[in-house]
Design a protein around this motif. Structure first.
Motif, PDB file in Angstrom:
ATOM      1  N   ASN A 117      78.445  24.957  71.279  1.00 19.33           N
ATOM      2  CA  ASN A 117      78.450  25.191  69.826  1.00 19.33           C
ATOM      3  C   ASN A 117      78.094  23.899  69.108  1.00 19.33           C
ATOM      4  O   ASN A 117      78.828  22.906  69.204  1.00 19.33           O
ATOM      5  CB  ASN A 117      79.845  25.644  69.347  1.00 19.33           C
ATOM      6  N   ILE A 118      76.969  23.921  68.375  1.00 15.84           N
ATOM      7  CA  ILE A 118      76.565  22.760  67.583  1.00 15.84           C
ATOM      8  C   ILE A 118      76.789  23.102  66.115  1.00 15.84           C
ATOM      9  O   ILE A 118      76.375  24.180  65.658  1.00 15.84           O
ATOM     10  CB  ILE A 118      75.071  22.419  67.796  1.00 15.84           C
ATOM     11  N   ALA A 119      77.443  22.198  65.389  1.00 14.22           N
ATOM     12  CA  ALA A 119      77.682  22.416  63.953  1.00 14.22           C
ATOM     13  C   ALA A 119      76.796  21.481  63.142  1.00 14.22           C
ATOM     14  O   ALA A 119      76.726  20.287  63.431  1.00 14.22           O
ATOM     15  CB  ALA A 119      79.152  22.137  63.627  1.00 14.22           C
ATOM     16  N   ILE A 120      76.115  22.044  62.141  1.00 16.34           N
ATOM     17  CA  ILE A 120      75.352  21.198  61.204  1.00 16.34           C
ATOM     18  C   ILE A 120      75.799  21.524  59.791  1.00 16.34           C
ATOM     19  O   ILE A 120      75.618  22.656  59.311  1.00 16.34           O
ATOM     20  CB  ILE A 120      73.824  21.451  61.248  1.00 16.34           C
ATOM     21  N   ASP A 121      76.400  20.558  59.132  1.00 15.71           N
ATOM     22  CA  ASP A 121      76.775  20.729  57.730  1.00 15.71           C
ATOM     23  C   ASP A 121      75.980  19.757  56.872  1.00 15.71           C
ATOM     24  O   ASP A 121      75.472  18.748  57.369  1.00 15.71           O
ATOM     25  CB  ASP A 121      78.283  20.453  57.560  1.00 15.71           C
ATOM     26  N   GLY A 122      75.912  20.070  55.589  1.00 17.61           N
ATOM     27  CA  GLY A 122      75.234  19.156  54.671  1.00 17.61           C
ATOM     28  C   GLY A 122      74.904  19.867  53.380  1.00 17.61           C
ATOM     29  O   GLY A 122      75.054  21.090  53.269  1.00 17.61           O
ATOM     30  N   PRO A 123      74.432  19.105  52.396  1.00 17.24           N
ATOM     31  CA  PRO A 123      74.156  19.685  51.086  1.00 17.24           C
ATOM     32  C   PRO A 123      72.910  20.563  51.070  1.00 17.24           C
ATOM     33  O   PRO A 123      72.105  20.535  52.011  1.00 17.24           O
ATOM     34  CB  PRO A 123      73.969  18.446  50.204  1.00 17.24           C
ATOM     35  N   THR A 149      84.154  21.144  59.925  1.00 19.94           N
ATOM     36  CA  THR A 149      85.497  20.825  59.420  1.00 19.94           C
ATOM     37  C   THR A 149      86.482  21.987  59.550  1.00 19.94           C
ATOM     38  O   THR A 149      87.667  21.767  59.795  1.00 19.94           O
ATOM     39  CB  THR A 149      85.424  20.425  57.923  1.00 19.94           C
ATOM     40  N   VAL A 150      86.014  23.230  59.369  1.00 20.02           N
ATOM     41  CA  VAL A 150      86.946  24.369  59.285  1.00 20.02           C
ATOM     42  C   VAL A 150      86.633  25.504  60.273  1.00 20.02           C
ATOM     43  O   VAL A 150      87.519  25.978  60.978  1.00 20.02           O
ATOM     44  CB  VAL A 150      86.944  24.956  57.837  1.00 20.02           C
ATOM     45  N   VAL A 151      85.368  25.911  60.327  1.00 17.57           N
ATOM     46  CA  VAL A 151      85.045  27.138  61.082  1.00 17.57           C
ATOM     47  C   VAL A 151      85.045  26.887  62.594  1.00 17.57           C
ATOM     48  O   VAL A 151      85.642  27.647  63.356  1.00 17.57           O
ATOM     49  CB  VAL A 151      83.687  27.721  60.623  1.00 17.57           C
ATOM     50  N   LEU A 152      84.375  25.822  63.020  1.00 18.00           N
ATOM     51  CA  LEU A 152      84.301  25.523  64.467  1.00 18.00           C
ATOM     52  C   LEU A 152      84.787  24.093  64.706  1.00 18.00           C
ATOM     53  O   LEU A 152      83.987  23.203  65.044  1.00 18.00           O
ATOM     54  CB  LEU A 152      82.853  25.648  64.975  1.00 18.00           C
TER      55      LEU A 152
END
Ligand code: DC
Length: 218
Positions: free
Chosen positions: A4-10, A132-135
């Motif tokens: 599982n790779i998470a990518i967050d950002g604006p 931060t929250v989901v994974l």
């Protein structure tokens, strides 16, 4: 446990473009969580609910059933059984999604769906609160950003390429307003996870960003 790779950002940082390319290279499914929030925003818009009234949004979103399918590797979002992909990528739906996604009932509505997809598939998931929250278990986690000037210029160029005559200052102001809303809401605000790698794509090519993320998977 799947990868599982998470990518967050604006908004406008290039998360979906990059995530699709990493997914192809690494043979993962791409989960676009923004599209899920956009589907609920579309439902709220179509219903005529006051998007600035959290209680009304909270009540009405309960009848928006969002599900996901894949056709040739492309994510299809179904809203109460209807394929709504063609309606999700407008500025109006994006701006409403930024407001309605601050309502806890809206986030609760799709939280389980997001976790289930990740538990059952090797995937790269992008959004605002994935690392931060989901994974929280995702590895690697990436915080992908770029200056608002650069993000607005990319969006401006996209619209010009489509034959439109956009207003650069309005695009930049919209992006900055969405950043503010996404970063300052009470629930699951956009922020870099402590264990995320910061990638500022302002002066990087798409290929350089994709390579940087693939390198983190080794
Ligand atoms: O990434 P996008 O522009 O498609 O997202 C639309 C809106 O949805 C965004 O302004 C904030 C919200 N969103 C969210 O709150 N959490 C996510 N994981 C993804 C999107």
């Amino acid at each position: 446990m799947p990868l599982n790779i998470a990518i967050d950002g604006p908004a406008g940082a290039g998360k979906s473009t990059i995530a699709k390319m990493v997914a192809k290279k690494k043979n993962l499914i791409y989960v676009d969580t923004g599209a899920m929030y956009r589907a609920i925003a579309l439902y709220i818009l179509r219903k005529g609910t006051d998007v600035n009234d959290p209680d009304a949004v909270s009540k009405d979103c309960k009848s928006a059933n969002v599900t996901i399918g894949y056709e040739d590797g492309v994510q299809i979002v179904y809203l109460n059984g209807e394929n709504v992909n063609a309606f999700l990528r407008t500025e109006e739906v994006g701006n409403v999604a930024s407001k309605t996604s601050a309502v806890p009932a809206v986030r609760a509505q799709i939280f389980d769906l997001q976790q289930k997809l990740a538990k059952e598939n090797d995937c790269i998931m992008d959004g605002r609160d994935i690392g931060t929250v989901v994974l929280p278990w995702a590895d690697p986690k990436v915080y992908l950003t770029a200056s608002s000037e650069v993000r607005a210029k990319r969006r401006f160029d996209e619209l010009v390429a489509k034959g439109e005559q956009p207003d650069f200052d309005k695009i930049k102001a919209d992006i900055e307003q969405r950043d503010y809303q996404d970063m300052h809401r009470e629930i699951s605000p956009l922020k870099q996870a402590e264990d995320a790698t910061l990638v500022d794509s302002s002066y990087m090519t798409i290929e350089e960003v994709v390579d940087a993320i693939c390198d983190l998977c080794k």
